[in-house]
Design a protein around this motif. Structure first.
Motif, PDB file in Angstrom:
ATOM      1  N   GLU A   6       0.835  -1.193   0.000  1.00  0.00           N
ATOM      2  CA  GLU A   6       0.000   0.000   0.000  1.00  0.00           C
ATOM      3  C   GLU A   6       0.876   1.252   0.000  1.00  0.00           C
ATOM      4  O   GLU A   6       1.998   1.245   0.525  1.00  0.00           O
ATOM      5  CB  GLU A   6      -0.903   0.059   1.238  1.00  0.00           C
ATOM      6  N   SER A   7       0.357   2.314  -0.552  1.00  0.00           N
ATOM      7  CA  SER A   7       1.019   3.616  -0.511  1.00  0.00           C
ATOM      8  C   SER A   7      -0.037   4.698  -0.647  1.00  0.00           C
ATOM      9  O   SER A   7      -1.194   4.412  -0.981  1.00  0.00           O
ATOM     10  CB  SER A   7       2.058   3.737  -1.625  1.00  0.00           C
ATOM     11  N   GLY A   9      -0.818   7.051   1.819  1.00  0.00           N
ATOM     12  CA  GLY A   9      -1.326   7.598   3.059  1.00  0.00           C
ATOM     13  C   GLY A   9      -0.635   8.900   3.423  1.00  0.00           C
ATOM     14  O   GLY A   9       0.344   9.302   2.792  1.00  0.00           O
ATOM     15  N   LEU A  20      -5.301   6.058  -2.045  1.00  0.00           N
ATOM     16  CA  LEU A  20      -4.407   4.982  -1.652  1.00  0.00           C
ATOM     17  C   LEU A  20      -4.237   4.017  -2.822  1.00  0.00           C
ATOM     18  O   LEU A  20      -5.175   3.784  -3.576  1.00  0.00           O
ATOM     19  CB  LEU A  20      -4.961   4.227  -0.448  1.00  0.00           C
ATOM     20  N   CYS A  22      -2.803   0.093  -3.963  1.00  0.00           N
ATOM     21  CA  CYS A  22      -2.464  -1.269  -3.547  1.00  0.00           C
ATOM     22  C   CYS A  22      -1.843  -1.943  -4.765  1.00  0.00           C
ATOM     23  O   CYS A  22      -2.554  -2.348  -5.691  1.00  0.00           O
ATOM     24  CB  CYS A  22      -3.706  -2.007  -3.091  1.00  0.00           C
ATOM     25  N   ILE A  93      -4.946   3.046  10.195  1.00  0.00           N
ATOM     26  CA  ILE A  93      -4.039   2.380   9.270  1.00  0.00           C
ATOM     27  C   ILE A  93      -4.920   1.615   8.269  1.00  0.00           C
ATOM     28  O   ILE A  93      -5.814   0.867   8.675  1.00  0.00           O
ATOM     29  CB  ILE A  93      -3.091   1.421   9.990  1.00  0.00           C
ATOM     30  N   TYR A  95      -5.277  -1.069   5.146  1.00  0.00           N
ATOM     31  CA  TYR A  95      -4.659  -2.255   4.565  1.00  0.00           C
ATOM     32  C   TYR A  95      -5.444  -2.703   3.343  1.00  0.00           C
ATOM     33  O   TYR A  95      -6.676  -2.623   3.326  1.00  0.00           O
ATOM     34  CB  TYR A  95      -4.661  -3.416   5.559  1.00  0.00           C
ATOM     35  N   GLN A 117       1.189  -4.276   4.141  1.00  0.00           N
ATOM     36  CA  GLN A 117       1.742  -3.887   5.436  1.00  0.00           C
ATOM     37  C   GLN A 117       1.002  -2.702   6.055  1.00  0.00           C
ATOM     38  O   GLN A 117       1.207  -2.396   7.229  1.00  0.00           O
ATOM     39  CB  GLN A 117       3.231  -3.544   5.271  1.00  0.00           C
ATOM     40  N   THR A 119      -0.859   1.439   5.442  1.00  0.00           N
ATOM     41  CA  THR A 119      -0.426   2.818   5.277  1.00  0.00           C
ATOM     42  C   THR A 119      -1.284   3.703   6.179  1.00  0.00           C
ATOM     43  O   THR A 119      -2.497   3.521   6.274  1.00  0.00           O
ATOM     44  CB  THR A 119      -0.518   3.256   3.799  1.00  0.00           C
ATOM     45  N   GLN A 120      -0.644   4.648   6.853  1.00  0.00           N
ATOM     46  CA  GLN A 120      -1.337   5.480   7.841  1.00  0.00           C
ATOM     47  C   GLN A 120      -2.064   6.626   7.153  1.00  0.00           C
ATOM     48  O   GLN A 120      -1.486   7.334   6.323  1.00  0.00           O
ATOM     49  CB  GLN A 120      -0.330   6.047   8.846  1.00  0.00           C
TER      50      GLN A 120
END
Length: 125
Positions: A6-7, A9, A20, A22, A93, A95, A117, A119-120
């Motif tokens: 994931e990215s 955040g 976001l 995935c 977070i 996912y 894993q 992303t916040q």
């Protein structure tokens, strides 16, 4: 073996937007249903949205209906979570996870075998 990352955040003000991503490796994502989940501090993980492998079935939890969408781009082996009109209660977070089963009953995540894993996402002034 399917791996998810994931990215996207970050920190955003209430009313703002985030997208976001995935991204998958090790397998072709188009054969999987993809779910987005979130876990806020002190709370249980909850399913937010799910899209089936063909993209024909979309599911959203009531709290994000009309604000979030879950587009997928099989050519890029990526599924997104577009989040608009963000609220402080969206802070968590996030996912993504993959399943070979249908999205029905996705909320508890039990049918999802591969997870990223996380992303916040923080929504605050």
């Amino acid at each position: 073996q399917l791996q998810l990352v994931e990215s996207g955040g970050g920190l955003v003000q209430p009313g703002g937007s985030l997208r976001l991503s995935c991204a998958a490796s090790g397998a072709t994502l188009e054969y999987y249903g993809i779910g987005w989940f979130r876990q806020a501090p002190g709370k249980e993980r909850e399913g937010v949205s799910c899209i089936n492998s063909s993209g024909s079935s979309l599911n959203y939890v009531d709290s994000v209906e009309g604000r979030f969408t879950i587009p997928r781009d099989n050519a890029k082996n990526t599924v997104y979570l577009q989040m608009n009109s963000l609220k402080p209660e969206d802070t968590a977070i996030y996912y993504c996870a993959a399943t070979v089963f249908r999205c029905s009953g996705y909320r508890n995540g039990a049918t999802f075998a591969s997870w990223g894993q996380g992303t916040q996402v923080t929504v605050s002034l």
